[in-house]
Every structure is written in structure tokens, then in C-alpha cells.
Motif scaffolding. Sequence first.
Motif, PDB file in Angstrom:
ATOM      1  N   THR A  97     124.786 -47.056 -26.959  1.00 38.73           N
ATOM      2  CA  THR A  97     125.228 -45.752 -26.466  1.00 38.73           C
ATOM      3  C   THR A  97     125.864 -45.910 -25.091  1.00 38.73           C
ATOM      4  O   THR A  97     125.712 -46.950 -24.422  1.00 38.73           O
ATOM      5  CB  THR A  97     124.048 -44.780 -26.358  1.00 38.73           C
ATOM      6  OG1 THR A  97     123.150 -45.259 -25.339  1.00 38.73           O
ATOM      7  CG2 THR A  97     123.296 -44.669 -27.686  1.00 38.73           C
ATOM      8  N   ASP A  98     126.550 -44.873 -24.643  1.00 35.71           N
ATOM      9  CA  ASP A  98     127.164 -44.924 -23.317  1.00 35.71           C
ATOM     10  C   ASP A  98     126.119 -45.165 -22.226  1.00 35.71           C
ATOM     11  O   ASP A  98     126.353 -45.937 -21.282  1.00 35.71           O
ATOM     12  CB  ASP A  98     127.919 -43.628 -23.035  1.00 35.71           C
ATOM     13  CG  ASP A  98     129.257 -43.557 -23.776  1.00 35.71           C
ATOM     14  OD1 ASP A  98     129.614 -44.535 -24.451  1.00 35.71           O
ATOM     15  OD2 ASP A  98     129.935 -42.519 -23.667  1.00 35.71           O
ATOM     16  N   THR A 143     128.438 -53.314 -22.820  1.00 34.72           N
ATOM     17  CA  THR A 143     128.174 -53.216 -24.260  1.00 34.72           C
ATOM     18  C   THR A 143     127.579 -54.509 -24.791  1.00 34.72           C
ATOM     19  O   THR A 143     126.610 -54.497 -25.560  1.00 34.72           O
ATOM     20  CB  THR A 143     129.480 -52.888 -25.010  1.00 34.72           C
ATOM     21  OG1 THR A 143     130.063 -51.703 -24.471  1.00 34.72           O
ATOM     22  CG2 THR A 143     129.217 -52.698 -26.493  1.00 34.72           C
ATOM     23  N   GLY A 196     130.029 -45.070 -29.798  1.00 33.28           N
ATOM     24  CA  GLY A 196     131.087 -44.081 -29.924  1.00 33.28           C
ATOM     25  C   GLY A 196     132.354 -44.589 -30.563  1.00 33.28           C
ATOM     26  O   GLY A 196     133.312 -43.825 -30.752  1.00 33.28           O
ATOM     27  N   CYS A 197     132.403 -45.859 -30.911  1.00 33.12           N
ATOM     28  CA  CYS A 197     133.535 -46.431 -31.649  1.00 33.12           C
ATOM     29  C   CYS A 197     133.060 -47.746 -32.258  1.00 33.12           C
ATOM     30  O   CYS A 197     133.228 -48.812 -31.669  1.00 33.12           O
ATOM     31  CB  CYS A 197     134.739 -46.658 -30.747  1.00 33.12           C
ATOM     32  SG  CYS A 197     136.224 -47.135 -31.669  1.00 33.12           S
ATOM     33  N   THR A 229     133.846 -42.860 -26.398  1.00 32.55           N
ATOM     34  CA  THR A 229     132.955 -43.731 -25.633  1.00 32.55           C
ATOM     35  C   THR A 229     133.576 -44.069 -24.281  1.00 32.55           C
ATOM     36  O   THR A 229     134.808 -44.040 -24.132  1.00 32.55           O
ATOM     37  CB  THR A 229     132.679 -45.036 -26.402  1.00 32.55           C
ATOM     38  OG1 THR A 229     131.909 -45.930 -25.576  1.00 32.55           O
ATOM     39  CG2 THR A 229     133.970 -45.741 -26.796  1.00 32.55           C
ATOM     40  N   ALA A 244     137.581 -49.612 -27.597  1.00 35.90           N
ATOM     41  CA  ALA A 244     137.576 -48.407 -28.425  1.00 35.90           C
ATOM     42  C   ALA A 244     138.776 -48.402 -29.366  1.00 35.90           C
ATOM     43  O   ALA A 244     139.747 -47.664 -29.174  1.00 35.90           O
ATOM     44  CB  ALA A 244     137.570 -47.164 -27.547  1.00 35.90           C
ATOM     45  N   ALA A 300     130.462 -50.303 -29.048  1.00 36.50           N
ATOM     46  CA  ALA A 300     129.943 -49.049 -28.509  1.00 36.50           C
ATOM     47  C   ALA A 300     129.640 -48.103 -29.667  1.00 36.50           C
ATOM     48  O   ALA A 300     130.381 -48.043 -30.645  1.00 36.50           O
ATOM     49  CB  ALA A 300     130.967 -48.414 -27.575  1.00 36.50           C
TER      50      ALA A 300
END
Length: 419
Positions: free
Chosen positions: A324-325, A349, A271-272, A293, A299, A269
Amino acid sequence: MSFERSLRCRECAREFPLAAAFFCEFCFGPLEVAYDYDAIAASISRESIAAGPATLWRYADLLPGDPEYRVDLGAGFTPLLRADNLAAALGLDRLWIKNDTVNPTWSFKDRVVAVAIAKAREFGYTGIACASTGNLANSVAAHGARAGMETIVFIPHDLEEGKVVGSGIYDPTLVMVEGSYDDVNRLCTEVAQSKPWAFVNINVRPYYAEGSRTLGFEVAEQLGWRTPDHCVVPMASGSLFTKIWKGFNELHEVGLIDEPRTRMSGAQAAGCSPIATAFEEGTLNFRPQKPDTIARSIAIGNPADGYYALKTLEETNGVAAMATDAEIVEGMKLLAETEGIFAETAGGTTIACLKHMVERGQIAPGEETVAFITGGGLKTTEALQGGLASPLHVPARGDAFIEAYEARLAPAATTAGGA
């Protein structure tokens, strides 16, 4: 019988007795199980495996532990599904989905826990524990209940409700820790020094990690004892990713398949994404990240096997991508709409990153590819709030339904006509 020989340091190759230990006393490198492959080769065959149970224990000769201590909920030997609809949508000729959403607690973590709890019981532990982003907690709680062991699971305080319930139903001691998974893991590493519990992903981690190899074993067997051209695997700690590759190579080592030429690619992801970010920067040294995320099950900002995952990417000419999410949600929906598989955010993902890789030319249309879907979607329904079509609400009359149904179709017909 078991063919495990010792624990071996992945850095300096020193060997240690089989025990509840997870780091090298000389260089502090991680330990993993070493096997007598010659003895395994003399004992195992394709036929003996096929005659075994339809679980991960069909590969018992390749796993650590005394069979007497198994706690078997039926994990493993999950379907490998030909995904022609998704392949067509992405522009691939041959795509397979390894569907681990159908394990007993609906994730691949049942594989690693099955192996870890067997070794914990063999070592004489009466309590089992873990640090978890959710799926592992579910599996440890279920296996601990079946074994009649004291069970303690530590999770982040903001975990998805489905995963909290999925642990609580088995009545463990459930500990919600303020902070991220990395905070939870640090706490558990401290607690493991003072409590006589087997933390499956800490003090018995070398055995726990071995369960992930069974995904590689199964894919090779299900493809007719060969490996695919390409695998796309979600990466959290990086352990699953590296162990699938290790599993392929071990099957070659014991004479069951030809030398694997598979490209191993990883999904994270945005975000991580410490591993994917390091890959894009062309370095083997990742920088820890603070997770942000919806894909909480992957994560992990400071991945224990991040370096080894990057080495595997390099060794196999694989690639890493991030999503991205919003792309993760679209990946979940695309997999469900094309193949009827409801995956959690980690699966979204994987599909989103697979899509990126195809679009960038990193996976050729003719490469036979396996995408690993590691957990079920009912655990992460929060991610889909507001992202699905609303249902039709109608009175119990045929004319009312027809009117609402045709009104729902009208915008799609208008859009198609305009195109």
C-alpha cells in the motif's frame, strides 16, 4: 566489435535483420536481440571484464551496438552493499542492496538509455524521444543533451515536480500529456509512425531493454562470479525483472558463472499491481489496471512484459507481492534509517514487499537476497510530506536546545518504560 546477430521474436523465434523494429511481422510478438554466444565466449573472460571501465560498458561484448556511437555519462557498475542493519530488522542473515540511485540521473534508466541512444545514432537518427513515468525522461533528456540530439520527452501531466525539473533542466521539448503513463505510451506509439525520431522504449525498444541485463551482470561479478539465492525487483512493465534473469543465464551461457538457481520475486504497488494480482490469482493472463498510487515510476497498468514477468516468476519459483502507499512510505523510511539510502517510491515498494515476503515465509532467513533499488528519493519527496519527524526549532542558546531535546526524548522514554 559487436556480437549481436539479429532480432528474434520471443514468441515464434523468427529472426529479422538488425533495424529499428520492435514487433514480429508474422505473429506480432515482441522482438529482442539475439547474439552469437559462441563468439562471445571465445572473446570474453572475467579478467577482460575486470580490466574494463567502471561502467556498464565493461560488458560491451554482451551488449548491442558499435562502440563508435556511445554516449557515455558513466552509468552502471553501481555499489552492491551488504545491508546488515536492514537484514537484522527484517530477520534475514544475508541481504544486499543493489544501489542504482547513484547513476548519473539517479535511476537505473541510465543503463537502458545508454544502450538505446547508441543504437539510435548508429541507425542515423538525429532525434530521440520517449514515453516516461519520469526517470526515463530524465535520462533521455540528459543523454540527448550530451549527444547534441533533438530531444522530446512525453510524461503524464501529474508527475512529481522533482522529475519534471529533472528533465526540464536539460532543455528538451517536454510534453505533458493528460492521462496516465498508458495514455502517454499510446500517444507516443502513434507519433512514432509519423516522426523520424528514435523512441527509446518503442521503435528501438529491443536494444533499450538490453541495458537492464547489466544489473544481472554486475550483481554476479560483485558477488564473486556467482548469483544470489533470491532477488527482489520492482516491476513496472516487467522488462527489468525479466532482463536481470536473462543476464544471469547469459553469463552461464558464455561460461562465466555456474547455472543460476536464483529465485526471482517481484514488487508492485497495490494501487497498480496487474502482475502481482495475476500471480496471486494463479494465472499468466494479467488484467490491465488504472493506476492509483504514489509509486508513479512503476505505475504501468498495462505492462508490455507482464506475461514474461509471470513466466519468470513461474520458472524460478519466485513470488510477487504488493504494498500500500502507507507501506511504501514506511519502506522508504526503513531503508534510509537502517542503511543510509534515500530511495524513491519504487525503492520503498521493493523494501515493503521484501518485508512481506519474509513475514510470510516466502523468503527464508538463510537465503542470500539482493534487493534492487532503482531510483533516488529526491525525485519523489512529495510522498514523504507529513511522514517525517518535525525538526526542533530553538533559539541560539544552549539551555533552550537542552530543554527542547529532552522534551523530544521524553515521549520515547515513556513509551519504552510502559512497554
